[in-house]
Scaffold this active site. Structure first.
Site, PDB file in Angstrom:
ATOM      1  N   ARG B  10      32.486  17.440 -36.299  1.00 16.03           N
ATOM      2  CA  ARG B  10      33.390  18.352 -35.565  1.00 16.03           C
ATOM      3  C   ARG B  10      34.757  18.395 -36.244  1.00 16.03           C
ATOM      4  O   ARG B  10      35.460  19.393 -36.163  1.00 16.03           O
ATOM      5  CB  ARG B  10      33.516  17.944 -34.091  1.00 16.03           C
ATOM      6  N   SER B  37      38.842  18.563 -27.759  1.00 17.50           N
ATOM      7  CA  SER B  37      37.676  17.753 -28.086  1.00 17.50           C
ATOM      8  C   SER B  37      36.890  18.355 -29.256  1.00 17.50           C
ATOM      9  O   SER B  37      36.297  17.625 -30.045  1.00 17.50           O
ATOM     10  CB  SER B  37      36.791  17.645 -26.842  1.00 17.50           C
ATOM     11  N   GLU B  58      32.251  29.602 -19.872  1.00 18.88           N
ATOM     12  CA  GLU B  58      31.527  29.824 -21.121  1.00 18.88           C
ATOM     13  C   GLU B  58      30.906  31.207 -21.199  1.00 18.88           C
ATOM     14  O   GLU B  58      30.873  31.839 -22.266  1.00 18.88           O
ATOM     15  CB  GLU B  58      30.429  28.762 -21.287  1.00 18.88           C
ATOM     16  N   PHE B  83      26.403  23.461 -23.614  1.00 11.48           N
ATOM     17  CA  PHE B  83      26.944  24.673 -22.974  1.00 11.48           C
ATOM     18  C   PHE B  83      26.807  25.892 -23.894  1.00 11.48           C
ATOM     19  O   PHE B  83      26.585  27.006 -23.429  1.00 11.48           O
ATOM     20  CB  PHE B  83      28.420  24.473 -22.612  1.00 11.48           C
ATOM     21  N   HIS B 109      29.210  17.852 -30.112  1.00 10.45           N
ATOM     22  CA  HIS B 109      28.347  17.110 -29.186  1.00 10.45           C
ATOM     23  C   HIS B 109      26.873  17.485 -29.333  1.00 10.45           C
ATOM     24  O   HIS B 109      26.146  17.632 -28.361  1.00 10.45           O
ATOM     25  CB  HIS B 109      28.813  17.298 -27.740  1.00 10.45           C
ATOM     26  N   ASP B 117      28.865   9.690 -23.290  1.00 12.47           N
ATOM     27  CA  ASP B 117      28.993  10.674 -22.212  1.00 12.47           C
ATOM     28  C   ASP B 117      27.725  10.811 -21.365  1.00 12.47           C
ATOM     29  O   ASP B 117      27.755  11.331 -20.261  1.00 12.47           O
ATOM     30  CB  ASP B 117      29.343  12.051 -22.802  1.00 12.47           C
ATOM     31  N   ARG B 167      29.648  14.754 -32.260  1.00 14.00           N
ATOM     32  CA  ARG B 167      30.846  14.226 -31.621  1.00 14.00           C
ATOM     33  C   ARG B 167      31.239  12.899 -32.279  1.00 14.00           C
ATOM     34  O   ARG B 167      32.398  12.649 -32.552  1.00 14.00           O
ATOM     35  CB  ARG B 167      30.594  13.967 -30.130  1.00 14.00           C
TER      36      ARG B 167
END
Lengths: 276, 313
Positions: B10, B37, B58, B83, B109, B117, B167
């Site tokens: 990322r 993030s 989203e 998402f 992620h 998470d 992530r």
């Protein structure tokens, strides 16, 4: 507004209805109810209000028209065909194999469609994106989005409404084609929307509440919007009648998505010609 | 040998998108309130006119991006894999892929990499969902430099691209001179005894496995198949022809519908070869150390080594 009379716009709305009905009749498939409720708005925008060039449908500075309630597309196809976006013979090819006139608007196939729609609740977000691009690029085009009242059930509509306020998109005009009926019943039976005008005021919009099948009121509203200096996005609660203009279709849920037979078609064409 | 340098991919996205945005004012970032993030903070700060945040919305983000794209922008919608594939999945289908608009979906992620998470944030089925949609391309870079290069490649080509990043930090494999092309595998090691085809954060496991196998006299071909769609079919066919048809596929994705499935489609239609799939065992993850989560699914160097040996026997 361009130099065109309310009477002339009414004639255009009549032509759009007759053309749309003929398309649906010939295809024996389509959605007349929601097409007819939005005829005055569509006619006023295409023939009176929008800065467009049918010979140059991708013109970067054009006003945008989004039919978020994509199933009503025969009314938009009628306007596009009669204005010369494509040859009129295509108006006889609604929902036919290989046709540019798909069951729901396809921007890749049909000139003049600014975004493909059909899945409810999504067109307004695209309109918000176009309005934002216009602002960022310093262009003066407007984005007109027609949403159906049933679409207010969709969460994405409210996401898009909030973004319109957040980004101060005064170049965005939302017409709610509020005919009070959705597929499974009245909007009050399915999911009541309560006072949409108060809601949209609370969401930061300049709100108009009109009879959306009264051309004079549609024209007056567009003139007020053009004169507005509020800096807010605009919302027009256009109270309409589903199936407007054909006695047996008006306010009848059954005519949401049904094609007339020959007898019904002929009666409807006579009634549309007489006008209301 | 693998570098000891660890960076999340990322970060590669976050660094490259700023460069792209400076070069081309039509590059936009559409954030959904997880920009910090997803490493778009610098872009938002330095290029505010090309940045927009739709909030935790989203679906609207995907639609806004579609609208921007019709006006000539090249928007990157930035969110988490779960998402960016599922919450906005239908918007991607209807408003981005169906009209074939120039929108990129850039997601952190990916897979089990948001380890702590837990399952809600671990996108394990995203690439399978998105590779089923016409016009969509699906890409997962293997390290920081691959991420930078593939983000640039995605911006260069017209049309929808889904980019999946980690992530968590993973080893650096490449350097800034490595060339990448969407749809073309990178051959990291050549060999003819068998082939290992991996992507994303599992490429580094493939490297370790291949190096270990070499010490035992087994020479495998190792492909970084960063593009799941369009798959580099020719590279897979060469594995069938030149590596005795023995293929182990490794991915940090559900074992269904991802890279393993895509490779199996080619092998099955060729009618020759055998594939062992290593990936998430059609089960949700949990909050746990990243390496533990991989181990729970057999995504380990040991399992890759044993799988290659089993195919060779």
């Amino acid at each position: 507004m361009k130099d065109i009379s309310v009477q002339q716009l009414k004639e255009h709305a009549k032509e759009l209805r007759k053309t749309a009905l003929t398309m649906i009749y010939e295809a024996q498939s389509g959605h007349p109810g929601g097409a007819f409720s939005s005829a005055e708005i569509t006619a006023a925008l295409y023939y009176g209000e929008m800065k467009i060039d049918p010979k140059n449908p991708k013109w970067a500075d054009r006003d945008r028209f989004i039919l978020s309630k994509g199933h009503a597309c025969p009314i938009q196809y009628a306007a596009l065909g009669l204005l010369g976006y494509f040859d009129e013979h295509y108006l006889h090819e609604l929902r036919k194999e290989g046709s540019i006139l798909q069951g729901h608007p396809d921007m890749k196939k049909c000139p003049g469609i600014d975004i493909s729609t059909g899945s409810l609740g999504q067109g307004l977000s695209c309109g918000v994106g176009m309005a934002l691009a216009g602002k960022r690029d310093g262009k003066d085009y407007r984005v007109f989005v027609i949403i159906g009242d049933g679409e207010l059930d969709e969460g994405e509509i409210w996401e898009a409404i909030m973004a319109g306020n957040a980004w101060k998109l005064d170049n965005l005009v939302i017409f709610l084609d509020n005919n009070g009926l959705q597929l499974d019943g009245t909007t009050d039976q399915v999911i009541p929307h309560l006072d949409v005008c108060k809601k949209l005021e609370a969401f930061g919009y300049e709100v108009y509440d009109i009879d959306g099948n009264d051309m004079q009121q549609v024209v007056d509203t567009l003139n007020k919007i053009n004169a507005s200096t509020s800096g807010k996005p605009k919302f027009v609660n256009a109270r309409t009648v589903k199936g407007k203009g054909v006695s047996y279709m008006e306010n009848q849920l059954a005519w949401h998505g049904m094609a007339p037979n020959k007898e019904q078609y002929e009666q409807a064409m006579q009634e549309l010609e007489r006008g209301f | 040998m693998l570098s000891k340098k660890l960076i999340a991919t990322r970060d590669g996205f976050g660094d490259e998108i700023v460069e792209l945005g400076k070069e081309n004012k039509d590059i936009y970032v559409v954030d959904v309130d997880i920009g910090k993030s997803c490493k778009t903070g610098k872009f938002a700060h330095e290029l505010p006119q090309q940045h927009v945040n739709v909030g935790i919305a989203e679906q609207n983000g995907a639609g806004v991006a579609a609208g921007l794209a019709t006006c000539g922008k090249i928007p990157f919608v930035v969110t988490y894999a779960v998402f960016g594939s599922l919450r906005m999945g239908e918007q991607i289908r209807q408003e981005i892929c169906y009209p074939n608009l120039n929108v990129k979906i850039a997601c952190s992620h990916g897979g089990l990499t948001p380890a702590n998470d837990g399952a809600s944030h671990q996108g394990i089925e995203d690439m399978g969902v998105l590779r089923s949609i016409p016009n969509m391309r699906v890409v997962m870079p293997a390290d920081y430099y691959a991420a930078r290069a593939l983000v640039r490649e995605a911006a260069k080509i017209y049309g929808p691209v889904y980019l999946r990043f980690t992530r968590d930090a993973i080893p650096v494999i490449y350097d800034e001179n490595q060339k990448f092309e969407i749809g073309k595998a990178v051959t990291l090691r050549d060999g003819k005894d068998a082939a290992i085809i991996a992507n994303g954060d599992t490429v580094r496991l493939g490297i370790e496995a291949a190096e270990f196998l070499a010490t035992q006299g087994i020479n495998v071909r190792l492909l970084d198949m960063h593009t799941v769609k369009p798959l580099d079919v020719e590279a897979v066919q060469k594995c069938i022809d030149e590596c005795n048809g023995r293929i182990v596929v490794v991915e940090d994705h559900n074992i269904m519908n991802g890279l393993g499935s895509a490779v199996c489609e080619v092998v099955a239609e060729a009618g020759r070869g055998q594939v062992k799939r290593i990936g998430i065992q059609d089960q949700f993850g949990q909050s746990a150390p990243y390496e533990s989560l991989l181990a729970m699914n057999g995504i380990t160097v040991k399992n890759i080594v044993e799988s290659v040996k089993a195919l060779i026997k």
